[in-house]
Design an enzyme around this catalytic site. Structure first.
Site, PDB file in Angstrom:
ATOM      1  N   GLY A  70       0.825  -1.188   0.000  1.00  0.00           N
ATOM      2  CA  GLY A  70       0.000   0.000   0.000  1.00  0.00           C
ATOM      3  C   GLY A  70       0.867   1.249   0.000  1.00  0.00           C
ATOM      4  N   GLY A  71       0.226   2.386  -0.203  1.00  0.00           N
ATOM      5  CA  GLY A  71       0.940   3.654  -0.128  1.00  0.00           C
ATOM      6  C   GLY A  71       1.433   4.146  -1.469  1.00  0.00           C
ATOM      7  N   ILE A  73       4.815   6.811  -3.002  1.00  0.00           N
ATOM      8  CA  ILE A  73       6.243   6.684  -3.279  1.00  0.00           C
ATOM      9  C   ILE A  73       7.061   6.984  -2.035  1.00  0.00           C
ATOM     10  CG2 ILE A  73       6.591   9.088  -4.028  1.00  0.00           C
ATOM     11  CD1 ILE A  73       8.414   7.915  -6.269  1.00  0.00           C
ATOM     12  N   ALA A 141       8.386   5.605   7.726  1.00  0.00           N
ATOM     13  CA  ALA A 141       7.338   5.279   6.761  1.00  0.00           C
ATOM     14  C   ALA A 141       6.860   3.848   6.976  1.00  0.00           C
ATOM     15  CB  ALA A 141       7.856   5.453   5.338  1.00  0.00           C
ATOM     16  N   LEU A 142       5.644   3.579   6.530  1.00  0.00           N
ATOM     17  CA  LEU A 142       5.024   2.281   6.767  1.00  0.00           C
ATOM     18  C   LEU A 142       4.178   1.888   5.563  1.00  0.00           C
ATOM     19  CD1 LEU A 142       4.027  -0.039   8.684  1.00  0.00           C
ATOM     20  CD2 LEU A 142       2.319   1.574   9.526  1.00  0.00           C
ATOM     21  N   GLY A 143       4.314   0.644   5.132  1.00  0.00           N
ATOM     22  CA  GLY A 143       3.481   0.131   4.050  1.00  0.00           C
ATOM     23  C   GLY A 143       3.484  -1.382   4.065  1.00  0.00           C
ATOM     24  N   SER A 156      10.219   1.726   7.543  1.00  0.00           N
ATOM     25  CA  SER A 156      11.580   2.267   7.482  1.00  0.00           C
ATOM     26  C   SER A 156      11.707   3.393   8.488  1.00  0.00           C
ATOM     27  CB  SER A 156      11.908   2.775   6.075  1.00  0.00           C
ATOM     28  OG  SER A 156      10.997   3.780   5.666  1.00  0.00           O
ATOM     29  N   CYS A 172       5.347   9.801   0.155  1.00  0.00           N
ATOM     30  CA  CYS A 172       4.062   9.168   0.439  1.00  0.00           C
ATOM     31  C   CYS A 172       2.896   9.924  -0.189  1.00  0.00           C
ATOM     32  CB  CYS A 172       3.869   8.994   1.945  1.00  0.00           C
ATOM     33  SG  CYS A 172       5.183   8.008   2.702  1.00  0.00           S
TER      34      CYS A 172
END
EC number: 2.3.1.181
Length: 225
Positions: A70-71, A73, A141-143, A156, A172
């Protein structure tokens, strides 16, 4: 439940991406959950619903990989901790939102261990600086991708890195969003120390524990494969 932690060192993104999908496809109900900790050479990754227009510079020299998380860039590069969570949500009786919340809490507690206040932001996955001149800057960041009830991809955390590649994207998908790292906020801990702290917090939260119950490092099952 046991968690195997694999310290993969510096590994190209494509290799990890292929390995995550292969691991998830080959899982059985008895496969242990794993956390892979890695540092990538410079790469942009674009989520499955991502808009390529969020890459603002076509000739940045940094490769772009389209992925199935998901997400939008984001950027990965040296000095950033990337942790991939290969978790059987059904076995742990976790909803996706619960897993995301526990990951976010683990990151917030990790940053707090180095006197950095951070918080989540409604509608914007990831972790953001809570106070000071860089308030609102994104530091983690999370995905995730869920397949057959199991997660892969992950998060990350920016420790000490060259932040200039973030200027070539809308992180994002948010135009003008500042991205920051721990070193710029005054933290002196190195990549390995922060990674150890993060892994302890992640395992504690996967087990539904509080920060005070985080497992000691010697209790982790580790592999350098």
């Amino acid at each position: 439940m046991p968690v195997t932690v694999r310290w993969l060192g510096e590994t190209p993104y494509d290799a990890c991406f292929d390995a995550m999908r292969a691991f998830t496809d080959a899982r059985t109900p008895d496969t242990d959950d794993e956390i892979w900790v890695v540092e990538h050479p410079p790469v942009y990754t674009l989520g499955q619903a991502g808009n390529p227009a969020h890459l603002l510079v076509a000739d940045s020299g940094v490769p772009l990989v389209k992925v199935d998380r998901g997400g939008q860039i984001t950027y990965h590069g040296p000095g950033q901790i990337v942790a991939y969570l290969l978790v059987d949500l059904r076995r742990r009786k976790l909803m996706v939102r619960t897993l995301v919340t526990r990951i976010e809490e683990a990151v917030i507690e990790t940053l707090a261990a180095y006197n950095l206040a951070s918080a989540r932001k409604a509608g914007a996955p990831g972790i953001y600086v809570e106070s000071g001149p860089h308030r609102g800057a994104k530091i983690a960041a999370l995905g995730l991708k869920i397949r057959n009830g199991c997660s892969y991809h992950g998060l990350s955390v920016n420790v000490k890195m060259d932040l200039r590649p973030f200027l070539a994207i809308n992180p994002c998908g948010y135009a003008g969003l500042e991205t920051i790292d721990m070193a710029s906020l005054g933290a002196t801990a190195d990549w390995h120390e922060v990674a150890q702290t993060l892994v302890r917090r992640l395992i504690a939260h996967l087990d539904g524990a509080t920060a005070a119950a985080a497992l000691p490092q010697q209790a982790l099952e580790q592999s350098n494969d």
